[in-house]
Scaffold this motif. Structure first.
Motif, PDB file in Angstrom:
ATOM      1  N   VAL A 138      34.284  43.955  38.002  1.00  0.00           N
ATOM      2  CA  VAL A 138      34.547  44.878  38.510  1.00  0.00           C
ATOM      3  C   VAL A 138      33.221  45.714  39.255  1.00  0.00           C
ATOM      4  O   VAL A 138      32.439  44.896  39.883  1.00  0.00           O
ATOM      5  N   ALA A 139      33.706  46.413  41.000  1.00  0.00           N
ATOM      6  CA  ALA A 139      32.875  45.913  42.103  1.00  0.00           C
ATOM      7  C   ALA A 139      32.725  47.300  42.885  1.00  0.00           C
ATOM      8  O   ALA A 139      33.629  48.173  42.682  1.00  0.00           O
ATOM      9  N   LEU A 153      35.163  53.076  41.639  1.00  0.00           N
ATOM     10  CA  LEU A 153      35.889  51.469  41.445  1.00  0.00           C
ATOM     11  C   LEU A 153      36.658  50.539  41.177  1.00  0.00           C
ATOM     12  O   LEU A 153      37.822  50.701  41.667  1.00  0.00           O
ATOM     13  N   VAL A 154      36.617  49.068  42.410  1.00  0.00           N
ATOM     14  CA  VAL A 154      37.420  48.208  42.656  1.00  0.00           C
ATOM     15  C   VAL A 154      37.773  47.238  40.946  1.00  0.00           C
ATOM     16  O   VAL A 154      36.323  46.729  41.278  1.00  0.00           O
ATOM     17  N   ALA A 155      38.363  47.021  40.251  1.00  0.00           N
ATOM     18  CA  ALA A 155      38.422  45.971  39.636  1.00  0.00           C
ATOM     19  C   ALA A 155      39.884  44.705  39.803  1.00  0.00           C
ATOM     20  O   ALA A 155      40.951  45.436  40.480  1.00  0.00           O
ATOM     21  N   MET A 156      39.670  43.694  39.430  1.00  0.00           N
ATOM     22  CA  MET A 156      40.538  42.606  39.281  1.00  0.00           C
ATOM     23  C   MET A 156      40.563  41.858  38.109  1.00  0.00           C
ATOM     24  O   MET A 156      39.177  41.538  37.559  1.00  0.00           O
ATOM     25  N   VAL A 157      41.325  40.949  37.746  1.00  0.00           N
ATOM     26  CA  VAL A 157      41.610  40.415  36.458  1.00  0.00           C
ATOM     27  C   VAL A 157      41.398  38.780  36.867  1.00  0.00           C
ATOM     28  O   VAL A 157      43.179  38.735  37.465  1.00  0.00           O
ATOM     29  N   ALA A 158      41.000  38.189  35.866  1.00  0.00           N
ATOM     30  CA  ALA A 158      41.706  36.458  35.975  1.00  0.00           C
ATOM     31  C   ALA A 158      42.578  36.149  35.260  1.00  0.00           C
ATOM     32  O   ALA A 158      42.117  36.224  34.132  1.00  0.00           O
ATOM     33  N   HIS A 159      43.826  36.073  35.252  1.00  0.00           N
ATOM     34  CA  HIS A 159      45.001  36.135  33.945  1.00  0.00           C
ATOM     35  C   HIS A 159      44.888  33.897  34.172  1.00  0.00           C
ATOM     36  O   HIS A 159      44.791  34.092  34.857  1.00  0.00           O
ATOM     37  N   SER A 160      45.354  34.300  32.675  1.00  0.00           N
ATOM     38  CA  SER A 160      46.013  33.001  32.749  1.00  0.00           C
ATOM     39  C   SER A 160      46.755  32.353  32.744  1.00  0.00           C
ATOM     40  O   SER A 160      47.648  32.821  33.446  1.00  0.00           O
ATOM     41  N   PRO A 161      46.764  31.206  33.645  1.00  0.00           N
ATOM     42  CA  PRO A 161      47.997  30.399  35.128  1.00  0.00           C
ATOM     43  C   PRO A 161      48.909  29.711  34.307  1.00  0.00           C
ATOM     44  O   PRO A 161      49.880  29.408  34.508  1.00  0.00           O
ATOM     45  N   ARG A 162      48.881  29.547  32.651  1.00  0.00           N
ATOM     46  CA  ARG A 162      49.964  29.317  31.691  1.00  0.00           C
ATOM     47  C   ARG A 162      50.025  30.833  30.369  1.00  0.00           C
ATOM     48  O   ARG A 162      49.795  31.694  30.189  1.00  0.00           O
ATOM     49  N   PHE A 163      52.149  30.772  31.098  1.00  0.00           N
ATOM     50  CA  PHE A 163      51.747  31.918  30.363  1.00  0.00           C
ATOM     51  C   PHE A 163      51.355  31.348  28.839  1.00  0.00           C
ATOM     52  O   PHE A 163      51.724  30.974  27.753  1.00  0.00           O
ATOM     53  N   GLY A 164      51.243  32.334  28.212  1.00  0.00           N
ATOM     54  CA  GLY A 164      50.793  31.934  26.620  1.00  0.00           C
ATOM     55  C   GLY A 164      49.415  31.427  26.114  1.00  0.00           C
ATOM     56  O   GLY A 164      48.978  31.234  25.137  1.00  0.00           O
TER      57      GLY A 164
END
Length: 731
Positions: free
Chosen positions: A274-275, A233-244
């Protein structure tokens, strides 16, 4: 004196530190020196969980195959710096193998066999210099012993050359392959005799070339992003655009409608999609609706941070300081007389490797299998084990080459590896490949710290520094202890040789922007501070910059720098005129034990620097692979020049503005200067080459601009805004 104790250079080794193992497996002789380590708790907890490429329990470095090929096992990470060729050459030299029939493979993570596996600090050749030579010499001794026994002659009468063992007196000879069985039965020597540098036939020659050029040139080289597994499977993660920033809530209803999306769930670093394919994973992530909690996030802009740093350095902040570079009297004594003051600002910088962060992981109960371009293999094993709630010995890491790193893959937190394992824990035993996009890497990754340095120099009547004072502001790259990496390259400067006092304060602010080692680490800004200050002081004193340096080196009794400076002046034609409109700038700096001098030839085209030629002289001890040293100098200069001219990661309301190479440019081929590298001959042990070439180019260019305009450079990058998108052409 026995036949085995003939005169020669020896490497002292104890049984506790080094073990020589020999095993005959399927017709192949496996030999190697495996490092034991006091942290090896019975072996089971910390040894690799998978099958190592070599079946020897002692972590062999050499494999002899029946077809005559010699395979060298590389326990370091190949990140593009070419260390696999240098390490293999050290073994092949002592073994007297046929270099054209030597190949290199990467080891898996195996603490029991290799001790701590980590590639950092330009230390791969330096830290393995003795061990690799000893492994080669030990194996050679076993073949010599086998041949002497077979032919009933003295060991001293046996010769080895290009994989052929011979007895000239009787004209008998045999290949390694023909002697494999007998050699495997010999007792390995505990103190094999090593060659003297003057006897090297391979090391130090241009024959030591990379052995991975063909697969990398044709696209056949496999990286982590190329890995395929059944059911992967392939995964990508959406992270916060601001640190912290932290996840507040999310709506995944639209993401789950995307064809190929298998699952969506929250993890500690964001929301994972996950896709079945990379495209589906990215489309699914784009379809997420996420609300972030920015209550603890960094929301300032770069201009706000710069002003804050200036206030801290001026004593107007609430940041405690630590002292460094102490010499002489009370550091609180005011400066008097002729005092020069300087200030420098350096931005955040991205690592920007061609291969962004990626990793393949599978979690099956207690067992964890990882494929990664691992920088710190042992650290990644421990962090993965903590994440999967298993023991490091159950974590098998298959190490593959990485498409660059520049420090990014060397986090002690193993950020992207841990992220991949967290996701793999939720995929019911199916392997998962984590993929970061360029925008992920640039906007939510880790950075070279921004920094601010203020310098005061009290000058004597002779125009040379009598007192120095520094105030430096920089985030720490270390989790605890003194922030010494922020001032490396300052604290040990030879330019203090005429000063009666040297004092400094390092201020270490702490806030959410994540920082990480960046190629040449603290030297990436401290070289600019010291070398540009020295040129300004030379100008103030009416002295030639090279002569000014020479006086300080002579006072410091630094023969190494004096020799390098003389060579640099000669190779660069420093004392000869240069065409109208051009100027030369010089910088000499030591990093990772290697001394580098560079002279840059520069002109200005509508205010933009054009760098046509860089002459580099390097003192790096024994030059194991001269061609690769030149390549590292060229690459380091290109890397450092990109940062000096263009490099800056900036924040607006806490959000990174540079997210790809359109806004974070690097030098293009037509902007890259011609680089000439000259290596000082040495018998000293090798020192690092992966990073030292980076540090000197910014001050060399800045000093050339100073010579052209009389104006110093107070902040990097030299070009900003629209100018950064297109520098002048070379020539």
């Amino acid at each position: 004196m026995t036949e085995q104790e003939a005169p020669g250079r020896r490497f002292r080794m104890t049984r506790r530190r080094m073990i020589l193992g020999g095993t005959l497996v399927g017709g192949a002789l496996i030999v190697g020196y495996g490092v034991t380590h006091p942290m090896d708790v019975g072996g089971a907890l910390l040894s690799g969980g998978g099958t190592d490429p070599e079946p020897s329990a002692f972590g062999p470095f050499i494999r002899f195959a029946p077809d005559g090929w010699v395979t060298i096992v590389n326990k370091q990470q190949e990140i593009g710096q070419g260390i696999h060729a240098g390490l293999a050459a050290l073994i092949a030299e002592e073994l007297d193998a046929d270099w054209d029939r030597v190949r290199v493979i990467d080891s898996r993570g195996n603490f029991r066999a290799y001790g701590i596996q980590m590639t950092a600090g330009s230390n791969a050749i330096a830290s393995n210099f003795d061990a690799m030579r000893t492994a080669g010499a030990g194996a050679r001794a076993m073949f010599v012993a086998a041949a002497a026994l077979r032919w009933q002659v003295l060991h001293s009468q046996i010769e080895v050359r290009d994989g052929i063992v011979s007895h000239p007196g009787s004209r008998r000879s045999a290949t390694f392959t023909q002697l494999l069985g007998d050699a495997a039965r010999q007792t390995p020597p505990q103190e094999p005799i090593l060659k003297r540098p003057e006897d090297y036939r391979l090391v130090g020659t241009d024959r030591v070339r990379r052995k991975d050029s063909l697969p990398k040139s044709t696209g056949a080289q496999v990286y982590a992003q190329d890995i395929q597994r059944p059911g992967i499977l392939v995964a990508m993660v959406a992270h916060s655009p601001r640190f912290g920033g932290r996840l507040a809530r999310f709506d995944d209803s639209d993401a789950r409608k995307i064809k190929g999306v298998v699952d969506v769930f929250a993890i500690e670093t964001g929301v994972a999609v996950v896709a079945q394919t990379t495209v589906a994973a990215r489309r699914g992530r784009d379809a997420l609706r996420i609300e972030w909690d920015d209550s603890a996030a960094e929301k300032r802009s770069t201009a706000d941070l710069v002003r804050w740093y200036h206030d801290i350095a001026a004593g107007r902040g609430d940041i405690d300081s630590g002292d460094f570079a102490m010499k002489g009297d009370d550091p609180e004594t005011p400066f008097t007389g002729d005092v020069a003051e300087f200030a420098f600002d350096f931005p955040y910088l991205a690592h920007a490797p061609m291969e962004t962060m990626d990793c393949v992981a599978r979690v099956d109960g207690w067992d964890v299998a990882i494929t990664s371009g691992a920088h710190l293999v042992t650290v990644d094993q421990v962090q993965a084990a903590l994440t999967a709630r298993t023991i490091p010995g159950k974590v098998d890491i298959e190490v593959v080459p990485a498409g660059g790193s520049f420090g990014r893959r060397g986090l002690f937190s193993s950020d992207y590896v841990v992220e991949c394992v967290r996701i793999a824990k939720r995929t019911d035993g199916r392997p998962v490949k984590l993929m970061w996009t360029r925008e992920d890497e640039m906007a939510t990754g880790y950075y070279r710290p921004m920094s601010h340095h203020r310098v005061w120099v009290q000058l004597g009547s002779n125009g040379f520094p009598a007192r120095w004072r520094f105030h430096s502001v920089c985030q720490s790259l270390l989790p605890a202890g003194p922030n010494f990496l922020a001032t490396e390259g300052i604290t040990d400067s030879p330019y203090f040789s005429m000063a009666s006092t040297v004092d400094g304060k390092i201020f270490t602010p702490s806030f959410p922007v994540p920082v990480q080692f960046w190629r040449s680490v603290g030297h990436s800004h401290t070289a600019m501070v010291m070398e540009h200050v020295i040129d300004q002081l030379a100008r103030r004193a009416g002295r030639d910059p090279a002569d000014y340096r020479r006086a300080l080196y002579r006072q410091a009794k630094d023969q190494r720098r004096l020799a390098l400076l003389d060579r640099l002046r000669r190779e660069a034609g420093w004392d000869t005129p240069i065409e109208r409109g051009w100027a030369r700038g010089m910088a000499v700096h030591e990093a990772f034990g290697t001394l580098v001098g560079q002279v840059a030839e520069v002109r200005l085209d509508n205010g933009r620097p054009v760098v046509r030629r860089v002459i580099a002289v390097v003192d790096c001890g024994i030059a194991v692979a001269p061609d690769q040293i030149a390549a590292q100098m060229e690459g380091g200069i290109g890397f450092g020049l990109s940062a000096a001219l263009f490099g800056a990661v900036t924040l607006k309301d806490g959000i990174v503005q540079e997210t790809n190479f359109d806004s974070y440019p690097v030098v293009r081929m037509n902007e890259m200067p011609h680089v000439e590298t000259h290596i000082i001959a040495s018998r000293n042990k090798p020192t690092g080459m992966g990073e030292p070439g980076v540090a000197s180019i910014a001050p060399a260019v800045a000093n050339a601009i100073l010579a052209l305009t009389g104006k110093p450079i107070r902040a990097l990058p030299i070009l900003a805004g629209s100018q950064a998108s297109s520098a002048g052409l070379r020539g």
